[in-house]
Design a protein around this motif. Structure first.
Motif, PDB file in Angstrom:
ATOM      1  N   CYS A 289       0.989  -1.564   0.100  1.00  0.00           N
ATOM      2  CA  CYS A 289       0.225  -0.181  -0.059  1.00  0.00           C
ATOM      3  C   CYS A 289       0.490   1.773  -0.450  1.00  0.00           C
TER       4      CYS A 289
ATOM      5  N   GLU B  21       2.069  -7.595   8.171  1.00  0.00           N
ATOM      6  CA  GLU B  21       0.815  -8.654   8.012  1.00  0.00           C
ATOM      7  C   GLU B  21       1.124  -9.572   9.104  1.00  0.00           C
TER       8      GLU B  21
ATOM      9  N   ASN C  82      -4.641  -7.516   6.992  1.00  0.00           N
ATOM     10  CA  ASN C  82      -5.016  -6.778   4.974  1.00  0.00           C
ATOM     11  C   ASN C  82      -5.950  -8.116   5.036  1.00  0.00           C
TER      12      ASN C  82
ATOM     13  N   SER D 157      -7.960  -3.938   7.244  1.00  0.00           N
ATOM     14  CA  SER D 157      -7.545  -3.056   6.433  1.00  0.00           C
ATOM     15  C   SER D 157      -8.133  -3.022   5.068  1.00  0.00           C
TER      16      SER D 157
ATOM     17  N   SER E 174      -2.629  -0.485  -3.700  1.00  0.00           N
ATOM     18  CA  SER E 174      -1.996  -1.644  -3.368  1.00  0.00           C
ATOM     19  C   SER E 174      -0.901  -2.481  -3.684  1.00  0.00           C
TER      20      SER E 174
ATOM     21  N   VAL F 234      -9.323 -10.517   0.333  1.00  0.00           N
ATOM     22  CA  VAL F 234      -9.706  -9.495   1.315  1.00  0.00           C
ATOM     23  C   VAL F 234     -11.306  -9.995   1.824  1.00  0.00           C
TER      24      VAL F 234
END
Length: 329
Positions: free
Chosen positions: A27, A72, A100, A122, A135, A143
């Motif tokens: 991101c 992450e 994420n 997120s 991203s 996601v």
């Protein structure tokens, strides 16, 4: 000694502990395109070391909530063990995860069994093209699958964090409609000067009021206060409720005076503030046979020096050396 206090009388209640700087996305407001330098595995806190710090934080420093962040955290192969050991070290304490969501569909049930109680995912837009541009990865379906898995596993209420960016601002009403339809709690966050590329400016940032104006073109919004006095999100009731949307105005409506967080980086250093570069090494103490008394004392000293605020408006302000992805927001 009481709670974990600083010189301005704030008491820390919330521990954010980063597990890695690795991430499956890039991101633009967090990571450089090439990612952050890889930290050797033996320089990261182990599952047992994380759990020991969690135990000290809860039993000696009075913290009442623990959140695992990254990078992450789902890139950690031993994440389930981290959660399980931490739950054993601090029974009954809420354990949350900021992620994420990529890969959560495969691990949500095991994480709940290990003791995870909450999750924040997120997600800045549900426009696939815009998601891929922001991203630098075309992973929106993964996601969304992770969010569905969190709901199915009972990690409710699922919260969704969206960073306010100029290129996705027009997507905000659709994202809110999507969140209301799925009964997830959406929180928009003003972008902070913690991007790896160092291009953040006040003028380019989307302020909270501009977001509210955009949302107001589709929804009727009424102020709804905060979940609690220390919560960073201002809540707005949407179309009379019961659904709400939160806005975390980190820059334009600073809540530093009520900050109740303490942070530990993936390498085991205490960082008193996202915007302060001072760090205190706990990993060295852990690995050199330091006692719980020594770890507690070092942690207290680190937090006593916490600055009054982020200082972005100060004439002498300097950006932190570490970026958001390296700190674990």
């Amino acid at each position: 000694m009481g709670g974990l206090s600083d010189r301005f009388g704030r008491i820390a209640r919330d521990l954010r502990i980063s597990l890695t700087t690795a991430c499956s996305l890039r991101c633009t407001y967090c990571m450089p395109a090439e990612g952050l330098p890889v930290i050797p595995r033996d320089e990261l806190l182990s599952a047992s070391e994380v759990a020991r710090l969690v135990g000290i934080a809860v039993h000696r420093l009075g913290l009442t909530e623990v959140r695992f962040t990254g990078g992450e955290p789902l890139t950690r192969g031993d994440l389930v063990e981290v959660v399980r050991r931490s739950a054993e070290a601090a029974p009954g304490i809420p354990l949350a995860l900021t992620t994420n969501g990529i890969g959560l569909d495969r691990r949500a049930a095991a994480l709940v069994d290990a003791g995870l109680t909450r999750v924040n995912v997120s997600l800045d837009t549900i426009d696939r093209e815009h998601f891929a541009a922001l991203s630098r990865r075309d992973r929106l379906p993964a996601v969304l699958a992770g969010i569905d898995a969190a709901l199915a596993a009972g990690l409710t209420p699922v919260k969704v964090n969206a960073v306010l960016m100029r290129e996705t601002l027009d997507d905000a009403p659709e994202l809110l409609a999507w969140a209301l339809d799925r009964d997830v709690r959406l929180r928009f966050i003003e972008q902070m000067p913690l991007d790896a590329d160092g291009v953040w400016t006040v003028d380019a940032m989307v302020p909270a009021q501009e977001l509210l104006d955009v949302l107001g073109t589709r929804f009727a919004l009424e102020p709804a206060g905060r979940d609690d006095p220390g919560a960073p999100a201002e809540l707005w009731r949407v179309d009379g409720g019961p659904g709400t949307v939160g806005v975390i105005a980190s820059m334009t409506r600073s809540f530093c005076a009520a900050c109740d967080r303490t942070r530990v980086t993936a390498e085991g250093t205490v960082r008193s503030c996202l915007f302060a570069d001072d760090e205190t090494d706990l990993r060295g103490l852990l690995r050199s046979g330091g006692s719980d008394d020594e770890l507690e004392a070092a942690w207290r000293r680190a937090m006593w020096g916490k600055p009054r605020g982020h200082g972005v408006d100060d004439p002498g302000y300097r950006r932190p050396v570490r970026t958001m992805g390296a700190i674990g927001g």
